[in-house]
Design an enzyme around this catalytic site. Sequence first.
Site, PDB file in Angstrom:
ATOM      1  CG  ASN A  17       8.096   4.530  -6.223  1.00 25.60           C
ATOM      2  OD1 ASN A  17       7.661   3.419  -6.475  1.00 25.60           O
ATOM      3  ND2 ASN A  17       8.919   5.129  -7.044  1.00 25.60           N
ATOM      4  CD  GLN A  50       7.925   3.886 -11.303  1.00 24.09           C
ATOM      5  OE1 GLN A  50       7.800   4.098 -10.095  1.00 24.09           O
ATOM      6  NE2 GLN A  50       9.111   3.636 -11.858  1.00 24.09           N
ATOM      7  CB  CYS A  79       4.125   0.650 -10.669  1.00 24.01           C
ATOM      8  SG  CYS A  79       4.694   1.960  -9.550  1.00 24.01           S
ATOM      9  CG  ASN A  81       5.746   2.005  -3.761  1.00 24.60           C
ATOM     10  OD1 ASN A  81       5.259   1.479  -2.772  1.00 24.60           O
ATOM     11  ND2 ASN A  81       7.043   1.995  -4.018  1.00 24.60           N
ATOM     12  CG  ASN A 167       8.149  -5.169 -12.231  1.00 24.43           C
ATOM     13  OD1 ASN A 167       8.008  -6.082 -11.420  1.00 24.43           O
ATOM     14  ND2 ASN A 167       8.123  -3.910 -11.849  1.00 24.43           N
ATOM     15  CD  GLU A 218      11.320   2.101  -9.249  1.00 25.11           C
ATOM     16  OE1 GLU A 218      10.903   2.658 -10.281  1.00 25.11           O
ATOM     17  OE2 GLU A 218      10.691   2.091  -8.189  1.00 25.11           O
ATOM     18  NE  ARG A 219      11.818  -2.783 -16.472  1.00 25.85           N
ATOM     19  CZ  ARG A 219      10.967  -3.638 -17.034  1.00 25.85           C
ATOM     20  NH1 ARG A 219      11.398  -4.499 -17.943  1.00 25.85           N
ATOM     21  NH2 ARG A 219       9.694  -3.684 -16.698  1.00 25.85           N
ATOM     22  CB  CYS A 227      11.025  -0.361  -5.962  1.00 24.57           C
ATOM     23  SG  CYS A 227      10.446  -1.350  -7.368  1.00 24.57           S
ATOM     24  CB  SER A 229       7.184  -4.668  -8.170  1.00 22.80           C
ATOM     25  OG  SER A 229       7.999  -3.667  -8.727  1.00 22.80           O
TER      26      SER A 229
END
EC number: 5.1.1.7
Length: 291
Positions: A17, A50, A79, A81, A167, A218-219, A227, A229
């Site tokens: 990630n 991210q 998040c 990671n 999230n 991922e959004r 990801c 989460s």
Amino acid sequence: MSALANHAFAKMNGIGNEIVVVDMRDAASPVTPDDARAVASAEGGVPYDQLMVLQKPRLEGTEAFIRIYNNDGSEAGACGNGMRCVVRRIFEKTGQTTATFETRAGLLNCWQGPAPDLYTVDMGRPKFGWQDIPLAEEFRDTRYIELQIGPIDNPILHSPSAVSMGNPHAIFWVDDVNAYDLGRFGPLLENHPIFPERANITLAHIVDRDHITIRTWERGAGLTKACGSAACATAVAAARLKRANRNVEITLPGGKLGIEWRERDDHVLMTGTATFEYEGTFDPALFAPVT
Ligand SMILES: N[C@@H](CCC[C@H](N)C(=O)O)C(=O)O
């Protein structure tokens, strides 16, 4: 001029990630969504999934208030990671082995261990209520929600579990996570009207009660190698369905995470590695207005 111009960053990854960590605890002005998009996409930028921005702590006992940007400039509450990357960075600089951070999703306790190259983040309690996830309409039972894509009588994907881990997540249970074109279905599902704040979309295959394999769209960031989460959301959703134990290993395209949904306080613990790649300073030209 952007607060990020000439500012130091660390490029890291959490099992693939792509994460950029910026310590802005000494900065007066905040990072804007335009700044975040410029870092990800301008020529000479630092592509990431991210961007983890450490701001001055707002609460006593915390190291920082962390704002989390997706590469489309949107903000996320959690998040996993990225948190392990932040934790590794801070611990290596300070010698600490435990710390508490604040994010939009709440307080996160983090520590080094159970081995020296592993970092654990207490991701807090999952939420299952339809208004908490959030969903656009009432579902009394979010273990499976009514949502499908493809022909009505022969859907390609259907009946995901929905969970908030700070999230929104939807998890579709499948036999083979690689058998679907997630790059095509991901954006359709992320932006489905049932998700008023969009959602992270995961395909999950339960291998056995202790092992699950996932892939996530991922959004705000698209297809990622991992990801954290989503791994947490999948683990709790599988346990809620009584199809897996509360302590599982999740395999993602970029590596493995250990997830424990702790019985005594309902908290979800995520354990995995964090990798440092390189550091640098942001070129001010990245943030120059387009003329
Ligand atoms: N990569 C993250 C999740 C990032 C946030 C997500 N895209 C969102 O907008 O909710 C993780 O490791 O948890």
